[in-house]
Design an enzyme around this catalytic site. Structure first.
Site, PDB file in Angstrom:
ATOM      1  CB  SER A  47      -2.147  -4.857  -3.262  1.00 33.69           C
ATOM      2  OG  SER A  47      -0.961  -4.171  -3.593  1.00 33.69           O
ATOM      3  CG  ASP A  98       2.309  -4.354  -6.182  1.00 32.39           C
ATOM      4  OD1 ASP A  98       2.211  -3.749  -7.274  1.00 32.39           O
ATOM      5  OD2 ASP A  98       1.601  -4.070  -5.194  1.00 32.39           O
TER       6      ASP A  98
END
Length: 593
Positions: free
Chosen positions: A161, A323
């Protein structure tokens, strides 16, 4: 030391990756060889001891850690063991329910991601399962979508992530025949994590895990690389979230922060009718080194600086940032008073905007279906550390509300979910298709809202003002303290448990809840909640993915009829600063500059 050396040599013999075996050989040579200083040898031994301090823990976030050789790092050997444990869990759970497990596997553009995904597919196929490999490095929401779309029994997403470049991770989703309730297609929760971990521990060696084409053929398994139609299906679903008749006149700047979301987010926005989208050129293409940001997280200071500069040149109306795996979404709006010319909205503010949008839409649709006997009012949900404003929004529109533990593995499991969010920029805007946070559909939803408002001479901040006047000004702020020594986090939590603060921001603490004890509504978690007589709230918990202690602060200010919101916001901001200072002092922490 002899035990450590033996463990290192045994790992080298079993490691399938020449790069990581070379790492260990070099460290072992420095630790034991001649011609190296005492300091170099000590450092090498310390590094080996850390890498072999135990296995990388498989928990409710799956695996996540620094890349490197050894059991306490992310590498091919660790991933192959994890895949073997997962397949064993699926096989044991499914029993005689029919064909072997169907597992869909996705990956981002981080170092090692494609190799880890390929290894997982090979293990699934060689165990007799059907492995579906996504066709390219793609966002996490595509994997979460594919689990439900393909009715797979499990999904694996290889990503860390928004973690730093040296990290990678391995998230597991369950669905199909394994999970048949509202959590179908969501990330794992207890006890599945412990049951998978136990089976990983039973894997005797990497060499013992079948993963060749011959093994797959003998076991009746299959390894299939999916075509672009799975991406088309996701894009079509995301595009359809914008209702007909909504204006599309909006100039957007989009940044994927060097991640895998740029092309797909841009495509979805274009298909939805938003033709004026400018990608931040310096951050448009996937790059696992993340060269322009210290941390590839839109929440971090400086992460959107290039987006602000691009927006100034483009004359943009809205900035959207994803992100690196595009499961989170940050939003910024023009603000002449800000130094950058832009105001980055908090996760709670975006959650309130999307929650109001979803609640109003659901309530209107429910009214139209009233004669159809539709059951249940629908539910808005957010994590316990997120703002209490969403509960007020739900009540206003006649919807139910649920607060869950932090993480979308909990939020996405809420039965009847219409919309869910967490303050860390995660939003579930289409739970029927994606039981996880999705930064791309959130981007489409917020763009549609902003464009519609713009057509009526209004802005996103106008809606936030409306909500403040209706429900009171809910002001939130985070306090995150990153530490080198994880022991400092445990010490701070112990201090807060044994000597909790009696006042916060000048108001007596009226309620203290140790979240580790659990309740009828929430499973146990390591956290503490303080509620003051002034209705201020502080929640303190360690981060589940980073060496941070996180404090979540909220104050609620009543807004009188016709009152100017400026002084109200100033009062709220002042109280938030007092809360920060008081909780940091109580925990024995130094607030970062």
């Amino acid at each position: 030391m002899s035990d450590l050396v033996a463990a290192v040599r045994a790992w080298i013999d079993d490691d399938p990756d020449p790069a990581t075996t070379d790492e260990l050989r070099e460290l072992l040579e420095v630790a034991l060889g001649d011609g190296f200083s005492v300091g170099e040898q000590r450092n090498a031994l310390a590094e080996l001891a850390d890498r072999f301090s135990g296995p990388l823990e498989f928990g409710t976030a799956g695996l996540r850690g620094a890349l490197g050789a050894g059991p306490h790092r992310m590498n091919r050997a660790v991933v192959i063991r994890a895949a073997a444990g997962l397949v064993r869990y699926l096989t044991d759970t499914l029993g005689s329910l029919g064909p072997a497990p169907r597992v869909v596997i996705g990956y981002d553009a981080r170092f090692g991601s494609s190799d880890f995904a390929a290894d997982t597919a090979d293990v699934v196929a060689a165990a007799g399962g059907h492995a579906y490999l996504l066709p390219a490095a793609l966002p996490t929401p595509v994997l979460a979508f594919a689990v439900r779309h393909l009715d797979a029994d499990a999904g694996v997403m290889v990503t860390a992530s928004h973690n730093p470049p040296q990290d990678n991770g391995y998230k597991v989703y369950l669905g199909g025949r394994v999970v048949t309730d509202a959590g179908q297609g969501a990330q794992i929760v207890p006890p599945a994590d412990a049951e998978i971990s136990a089976r990983i521990a039973l894997v005797p060696s990497v060499a013992s895990v079948p993963r060749s084409v011959v093994d797959a053929a003998a076991a009746g398994g299959a390894r299939e690389v999916l075509g672009g139609d799975i991406v088309d299906a996701y894009a079509a679903r995301a595009t359809a979230l914008v209702p007909d008749g909504v204006p599309r006149d909006l100039r957007i700047v989009l940044t994927p922060l060097h991640g895998v979301g740029g092309a797909l987010a841009g495509r979805v926005l274009a298909q939805a009718g938003f033709a004026d989208v400018t990608l931040v050129a310096e951050q448009a293409d996937p790059d696992p080194t993340f060269p322009t940001v210290a941390f590839p997280n839109p929440e971090e200071p400086g992460a959107l600086d290039l987006a602000f500069a691009t927006a100034a040149r483009a004359g943009a109306d809205l900035i959207i940032a994803n992100d690196p795996d595009a499961d989170r979404c940050s939003v910024a709006v023009p603000d002449a008073a800000a130094t950058t010319g832009w105001r980055q909205l908090t996760g709670d503010e975006v959650g309130a905007l999307l929650g109001e949008q979803a609640a109003a839409g659901h309530a209107a649709a429910a009214a139209g279906r009233a004669t159809d006997g539709a059951s249940g009012p629908g539910v808005l949900a957010n994590s316990i550390v997120s703002s209490r404003l969403l509960a007020a929004i739900a009540a206003h529109h006649g919807l139910a509300h649920r607060a869950t533990l932090t993480g979308f593995k909990w939020i996405s499991r809420v039965d009847g979910l219409v919309f869910g969010y967490e303050e860390a920029l995660g939003y579930c805007t289409d739970p029927a298709a994606v039981r996880d946070k999705d930064g791309i559909t959130a981007a489409v939803r917020i763009a549609a809202l902003a464009a519609d408002l713009r057509a009526h001479g209004r802005t996103l901040t106008d809606v936030l003002d409306d909500l403040a006047r209706r429900h009171g000004l809910h002001a939130t702020a985070p306090l995150s303290v990153r530490v080198e020594d994880p022991g400092l986090i445990a010490a701070a939590q112990d201090r807060l448990r044994t000597a909790p603060p009696t006042t916060l921001a000048g108001s007596a603490v009226a309620e203290v809840v140790d979240l580790a004890e659990g309740s009828a509504d929430l499973p146990p978690t390591d956290g503490l909640l303080y509620l003051t007589e002034a209705n201020d709230r502080v929640i303190v918990r360690p981060s589940g993915t980073e060496p941070k202690l996180k404090c979540y602060l909220e104050v609620i200010e009543t807004v009188a009829h016709g009152e100017d919101l400026g002084p109200v916001r100033a009062r709220a901001a002042s109280r938030l600063e007092l809360l920060k200072a008081d909780i940091a002092a109580a925990a024995g922490l130094v607030i970062p500059a």
